[in-house]
Design a protein around this motif. Sequence first.
Motif, PDB file in Angstrom:
ATOM      1  N   ALA A 212       0.887  -1.322   0.083  1.00 18.33           N
ATOM      2  CA  ALA A 212      -0.091  -0.315   0.099  1.00 18.33           C
ATOM      3  C   ALA A 212       0.850   1.320   0.206  1.00 18.33           C
ATOM      4  N   VAL A 213       1.368   1.395   0.459  1.00 17.60           N
ATOM      5  CA  VAL A 213       2.530   2.266   0.712  1.00 17.60           C
ATOM      6  C   VAL A 213       3.349   2.818  -0.597  1.00 17.60           C
ATOM      7  N   LEU A 214       3.777   1.487  -0.718  1.00 13.66           N
ATOM      8  CA  LEU A 214       4.421   1.773  -2.615  1.00 13.66           C
ATOM      9  C   LEU A 214       3.650   1.671  -3.403  1.00 13.66           C
ATOM     10  N   ASP A 215       2.707   1.962  -3.948  1.00 11.31           N
ATOM     11  CA  ASP A 215       1.505   1.711  -4.040  1.00 11.31           C
ATOM     12  C   ASP A 215       1.360   3.757  -4.585  1.00 11.31           C
ATOM     13  N   TYR A 216       1.436   4.025  -3.369  1.00 16.96           N
ATOM     14  CA  TYR A 216       0.776   5.356  -2.876  1.00 16.96           C
ATOM     15  C   TYR A 216       1.710   6.686  -3.145  1.00 16.96           C
ATOM     16  N   VAL A 217       2.843   6.299  -2.482  1.00 17.83           N
ATOM     17  CA  VAL A 217       4.289   6.825  -3.350  1.00 17.83           C
ATOM     18  C   VAL A 217       4.841   6.964  -4.060  1.00 17.83           C
ATOM     19  N   LYS A 218       4.973   6.131  -5.041  1.00 18.91           N
ATOM     20  CA  LYS A 218       4.688   5.853  -7.310  1.00 18.91           C
ATOM     21  C   LYS A 218       4.264   7.509  -6.707  1.00 18.91           C
ATOM     22  N   ASP A 219       2.386   6.958  -7.111  1.00 18.33           N
ATOM     23  CA  ASP A 219       1.435   8.326  -7.541  1.00 18.33           C
ATOM     24  C   ASP A 219       1.647   9.539  -7.281  1.00 18.33           C
ATOM     25  N   TYR A 220       2.105   9.737  -5.667  1.00 14.84           N
ATOM     26  CA  TYR A 220       2.848  11.196  -5.470  1.00 14.84           C
ATOM     27  C   TYR A 220       3.504  11.488  -6.076  1.00 14.84           C
ATOM     28  N   VAL A 221       4.964  10.522  -5.580  1.00 15.06           N
ATOM     29  CA  VAL A 221       6.285  11.182  -6.476  1.00 15.06           C
ATOM     30  C   VAL A 221       6.074  11.827  -7.641  1.00 15.06           C
ATOM     31  N   ASN A 222       5.527  10.971  -8.362  1.00 16.90           N
ATOM     32  CA  ASN A 222       4.867  11.359  -9.818  1.00 16.90           C
ATOM     33  C   ASN A 222       3.963  13.037 -10.661  1.00 16.90           C
ATOM     34  N   GLY A 223       3.341  12.824  -9.639  1.00 17.49           N
ATOM     35  CA  GLY A 223       2.085  13.799  -9.657  1.00 17.49           C
ATOM     36  C   GLY A 223       2.486  15.540  -8.572  1.00 17.49           C
ATOM     37  N   ARG A 224       3.377  15.140  -7.487  1.00 15.79           N
ATOM     38  CA  ARG A 224       3.889  15.940  -6.341  1.00 15.79           C
ATOM     39  C   ARG A 224       5.158  16.824  -7.663  1.00 15.79           C
ATOM     40  N   GLU A 225       5.100  18.317  -8.168  1.00 16.38           N
ATOM     41  CA  GLU A 225       6.113  18.501  -8.507  1.00 16.38           C
ATOM     42  C   GLU A 225       6.741  19.655  -7.918  1.00 16.38           C
ATOM     43  N   ALA A 226       8.695  20.183  -8.219  1.00 17.33           N
ATOM     44  CA  ALA A 226       9.189  20.811  -7.191  1.00 17.33           C
ATOM     45  C   ALA A 226      10.027  21.456  -8.437  1.00 17.33           C
ATOM     46  N   PHE A 227      10.672  23.182  -8.983  1.00 16.30           N
ATOM     47  CA  PHE A 227      11.464  23.147  -9.650  1.00 16.30           C
ATOM     48  C   PHE A 227      10.838  23.239 -10.875  1.00 16.30           C
ATOM     49  N   GLY A 228       9.621  22.705 -11.867  1.00 15.26           N
ATOM     50  CA  GLY A 228       8.963  22.325 -12.624  1.00 15.26           C
ATOM     51  C   GLY A 228       9.242  20.634 -13.197  1.00 15.26           C
ATOM     52  N   GLU A 229       9.094  20.369 -12.466  1.00 16.05           N
ATOM     53  CA  GLU A 229      10.000  18.700 -12.620  1.00 16.05           C
ATOM     54  C   GLU A 229       8.724  18.236 -12.156  1.00 16.05           C
ATOM     55  N   PRO A 230       8.063  16.607 -11.867  1.00 16.15           N
ATOM     56  CA  PRO A 230       7.682  15.744 -10.660  1.00 16.15           C
ATOM     57  C   PRO A 230       9.071  15.432  -9.700  1.00 16.15           C
ATOM     58  N   ILE A 231       8.676  15.494  -8.578  1.00 17.78           N
ATOM     59  CA  ILE A 231       9.661  15.000  -7.746  1.00 17.78           C
ATOM     60  C   ILE A 231      10.782  13.446  -8.101  1.00 17.78           C
ATOM     61  N   SER A 232       9.590  12.863  -8.239  1.00 15.50           N
ATOM     62  CA  SER A 232      10.696  11.889  -8.913  1.00 15.50           C
ATOM     63  C   SER A 232      11.574  11.548 -10.351  1.00 15.50           C
ATOM     64  N   HIS A 233      11.923  12.868 -10.737  1.00 16.30           N
ATOM     65  CA  HIS A 233      13.034  12.797 -11.534  1.00 16.30           C
ATOM     66  C   HIS A 233      14.122  12.852 -10.887  1.00 16.30           C
ATOM     67  N   ARG A 234      13.918  13.274 -10.023  1.00 15.80           N
ATOM     68  CA  ARG A 234      15.378  12.978  -8.744  1.00 15.80           C
ATOM     69  C   ARG A 234      15.851  11.700  -8.652  1.00 15.80           C
ATOM     70  N   GLN A 235      17.208  11.175  -8.623  1.00 12.00           N
ATOM     71  CA  GLN A 235      17.790  10.242  -8.646  1.00 12.00           C
ATOM     72  C   GLN A 235      17.052  10.041  -6.930  1.00 12.00           C
ATOM     73  N   SER A 236      17.735  10.565  -5.789  1.00  9.94           N
ATOM     74  CA  SER A 236      17.440  10.150  -4.293  1.00  9.94           C
ATOM     75  C   SER A 236      15.918  10.326  -4.277  1.00  9.94           C
ATOM     76  N   VAL A 237      15.349  10.420  -4.548  1.00  8.71           N
ATOM     77  CA  VAL A 237      13.339  10.380  -4.599  1.00  8.71           C
ATOM     78  C   VAL A 237      13.013   8.654  -4.973  1.00  8.71           C
ATOM     79  N   ALA A 238      13.458   8.434  -6.326  1.00 13.27           N
ATOM     80  CA  ALA A 238      13.616   7.046  -7.087  1.00 13.27           C
ATOM     81  C   ALA A 238      14.713   6.174  -6.634  1.00 13.27           C
ATOM     82  N   PHE A 239      15.395   6.457  -6.328  1.00 12.46           N
ATOM     83  CA  PHE A 239      16.275   5.252  -5.808  1.00 12.46           C
ATOM     84  C   PHE A 239      15.667   4.869  -4.005  1.00 12.46           C
ATOM     85  N   MET A 240      15.477   5.298  -3.835  1.00 10.24           N
ATOM     86  CA  MET A 240      14.170   5.449  -2.299  1.00 10.24           C
ATOM     87  C   MET A 240      13.377   3.978  -2.570  1.00 10.24           C
ATOM     88  N   VAL A 241      12.610   5.296  -4.015  1.00  3.95           N
ATOM     89  CA  VAL A 241      10.665   4.741  -4.361  1.00  3.95           C
ATOM     90  C   VAL A 241      11.534   2.617  -5.059  1.00  3.95           C
TER      91      VAL A 241
END
Length: 453
Positions: free
Chosen positions: A341-370
């Motif tokens: 449940a955590v994995l499903d939720y955070v995947k959608d969140y980091v892909n939808g949440r934007e910072a500096f004009g792009e999804p935060i999932s584009h940051r390696q630190s976030v992507a690696f944690m997921v």
Amino acid sequence: MSIMNSLRPGGRHGLSSRETRDPIGLAVAAVNRLAQSDLIDRVGLRRQTEQVVYSTTRNGFRVATAAGRQFARAGRRTAGARPVTAESRGVFDLTPTDDESMLLEVVRELADELLRPAAAAADEACAAPDEVLAAAQEVGLPGLGVPDELGGIMEERSAMAGTLVAEALARGDMGLAVATLAPGAVATAIGLWGTEAQQQTYLPAFTGTDVPAAALTIAEPTVLFDPFSLSTTALRDGDGFVLDGMKSAVVRGADAELFVVAAMLDGTPALFLVESGTAGLEVEADPSMGVRAAGLSRLHLSGVRVGADALLGDTGGAAYAECVRLSRLAWCALAVGTGQAVLDYVKDYVNGREAFGEPISHRQSVAFMVADIAIEVQAMRLLTWKAASRATRGQDFAREVGLARQLCTEKGMRIGLDGVQLLGGHGFVKEHPVERWYRDLRAVGVMEGVVMV
């Protein structure tokens, strides 16, 4: 098309009552019972705003269970029976069978459409809503561990099926999953170790239309609790026993009509059946950090006298040791479901949440944690399924369940922590469910008993 509609009686997939006992077996009876009920429409599963007002236990209570519901003993109608052990297929294959897959599909829909929407309010109220408990009963979950001859829905003993069900329910909410699975743990224990008289007396209640609340109680409120060194004692007295002590993590204690109580007998832990009307029982609310929807409480036993026929299983500790292992296996499955449940939720969140004009999932630190969460969930699942597979075939699974519990305890807490971290400030507030899942996952390493597969 919803599975509920595709399996309506008289439809293309409709099955007769006789067909529910052929080799299709494990889940058809449960599917048909749910499909024939109007419960799904009546409780408004798809409208989150139609939540009932729950009776709260947050302020605590202390009641004598003798004043509550009394367990209704059944007459002796059929001979007792043990669940049939599944045969080994001779290959290492953790793929669910067709029967398990069918049951799993129904339970997943139940978790998504009923447990998940009700979770936040149930956590706040420290109580499971009646609609959730009734829906689990409609599916037939309390009878998963009951032998087919005694009215259960399975032809073979399947710890794997129980593991899959627990995982699927926990993906909706761990607290509500525990509340719905607790009666089945008692029924499974009686099916595995009960005498013929015990099975005839108690098991019919778990396959009927009004399944009683029941609780498997092993844990005690002591530091560094060891389930094989209990403070609760059972002393022989004439032709019976006298129980004294205190048990914790008792699910729906004030409503429970039957308890399976762990106590030390002649230096060895054993299990005892104790009905709610027995003198000397007292229940105290014990709201917890996590798994709050299960309505956890403490059970005080003061000179509780039971007969010789209350002993469940042997006096040598074999049944008790297996009980502890099957319970730990269930908690591993709950950890896997909540981690998913955590994995499903955070995947959608980091892909939808934007910072500096792009999804935060584009940051390696976030992507690696997921990615780490995904790896850990899958590792937890494989170890848990392997242990469940061996248990289903009647093989020794002590090593496998030990490994699974260690991994699920350590990585489960890490997954909860990382989930909160990935949401930043949103991970700390109740607007998002991740903070509740974090609290629930911390229970995996400290809980004993309560649920069992």
